[in-house]
Write an enzyme that holds these catalytic residues in place. Structure first.
Site, PDB file in Angstrom:
ATOM      1  N   ARG A 138     -36.255 -19.542  20.167  1.00 12.55           N
ATOM      2  CA  ARG A 138     -35.789 -18.295  20.734  1.00 12.55           C
ATOM      3  C   ARG A 138     -34.346 -18.083  20.294  1.00 12.55           C
ATOM      4  NH1 ARG A 138     -40.400 -17.454  21.371  1.00 12.55           N
ATOM      5  NH2 ARG A 138     -41.502 -16.734  23.264  1.00 12.55           N
TER       6      ARG A 138
ATOM      7  N   HIS B 105     -40.115 -13.126  13.465  1.00 11.44           N
ATOM      8  CA  HIS B 105     -40.732 -13.778  14.625  1.00 11.44           C
ATOM      9  C   HIS B 105     -42.249 -13.924  14.437  1.00 11.44           C
ATOM     10  CE1 HIS B 105     -40.163 -14.530  19.210  1.00 11.44           C
ATOM     11  NE2 HIS B 105     -41.111 -15.304  18.710  1.00 11.44           N
TER      12      HIS B 105
END
Length: 317
Positions: free
Chosen positions: A232, A280
């Protein structure tokens, strides 16, 4: 399998048709209702909905379903879900799929090999039409640190070790993995970082890990180390990382996650020759293989049994 309540699906990023087909194959007779994006509106009687399979639904989404008994996060990372103030008091689970772990491990291996074999330097030389020889390093001489040894982190660490790298792992609590030198606890973190020629960040985002890799800790990495983040973005102080990359303290980076996503067009990371940006996608949920786990947890809830891969909102994972 007898199916009672309906399942509501919400995601602005996943194909509802694929998930509906996979869920019905795993659980014939399941009533799958796709919520409208972005407002979350659903057709039919909301009282019939007992399961929610979601990725970042709008605020207040869950309150529409008075008989909700299970929330399933559409992925392995649950930070966006457990941080909400409208999460219902029902079991919350994350997807735990061997295919997701395999996908993550292969991406991490690609990134490690890319840095270990100096591919960014060769890409730069090619753009400059310059023959640039760098003698290959032996894998066993390259120290790869995997920061976070959860399900995905452990799979990645073992895959890297299988290719002969000197792999070290760090986790908050003690872990044991064959062939991996494991360290744990915040006191062991400085020594772990100082011994990572290539650092792979695989920690969940929690209040304890947010901003963990600040300028001071990034400075502990060996001069010219490579940096890989597939966890993250907010685990890392992005401004400090950019500064370290500009100064050459960190030699190169592969970044799949960022503080703000999508990565803003004005971010300097886009134009840095020593940075690879990916959107991502290191690992995603796969409907065909994840549906069986979802069906099993629905069955367990109906039978009054403990669900698999339950999330502890207090811990953040």
């Amino acid at each position: 399998m007898s199916v009672g309540g309906a399942l509501v699906f919400y995601s602005a990023f996943d194909a509802p048709g694929e998930w509906t087909a996979a869920l019905k194959a795993a659980m014939p007779g399941l009533d799958v209702r796709v919520a409208r994006v972005p407002d979350g509106a659903v057709e039919g009687d909301p009282a019939q909905v007992e399961t929610a399979l979601v990725w970042k639904p709008p605020h207040g989404f869950f309150s529409a379903f008075p008989n909700l008994s299970l929330v399933i996060n559409l992925g392995a990372g649950v930070d966006a879900l457990v941080a909400r103030d409208d999460l219902p008091d029902v079991p919350v689970t994350r997807l735990s799929d061997p295919h997701m772990a395999q996908m993550m491990a292969s991406f991490v291996l690609f990134a490690v090999l890319r840095h270990a074999r100096d591919i960014p330097a060769f890409e730069k030389a090619q753009r400059e039409r310059r023959w640039h020889y760098l003698h290959p390093r032996v894998a066993g001489e390259i120290r790869v640190g995997v920061l976070g040894l959860g399900e995905l982190g452990a799979a990645a660490a073992l895959e890297i070790a299988r290719h002969g790298f000197d792999v070290r792992g760090w986790s908050r609590s003690p872990k044991t993995l064959p062939g991996i030198a494991c360290a744990s606890g915040i006191k062991a973190l400085p020594g772990f970082l100082a011994a990572a020629d290539i650092l792979v960040v695989m920690l969940p985002l929690t209040p304890q890990t947010r901003g963990l890799l600040d300028a001071e800790r990034l400075a502990l990495l060996p001069e010219g180390a490579a940096f890989i983040n597939v966890a993250r973005g907010p685990v890392v102080d992005e401004a400090a990382l950019i500064g370290a990359l500009r100064a050459g303290r960190i030699g190169a980076a592969t970044l799949d996650v960022f503080e703000v996503e999508p990565l803003p067009a004005e971010s300097p990371l886009w134009g840095m020759e020593n940075v690879l940006v990916t959107p991502h996608l290191a690992s995603v949920a796969i409907p065909a293989s994840a549906a069986a786990q979802i069906a099993e947890n629905i069955r367990r809830v109906k039978a009054g049994e403990a669900v698999l891969n339950r999330v502890d909102p207090g811990r953040g994972y």
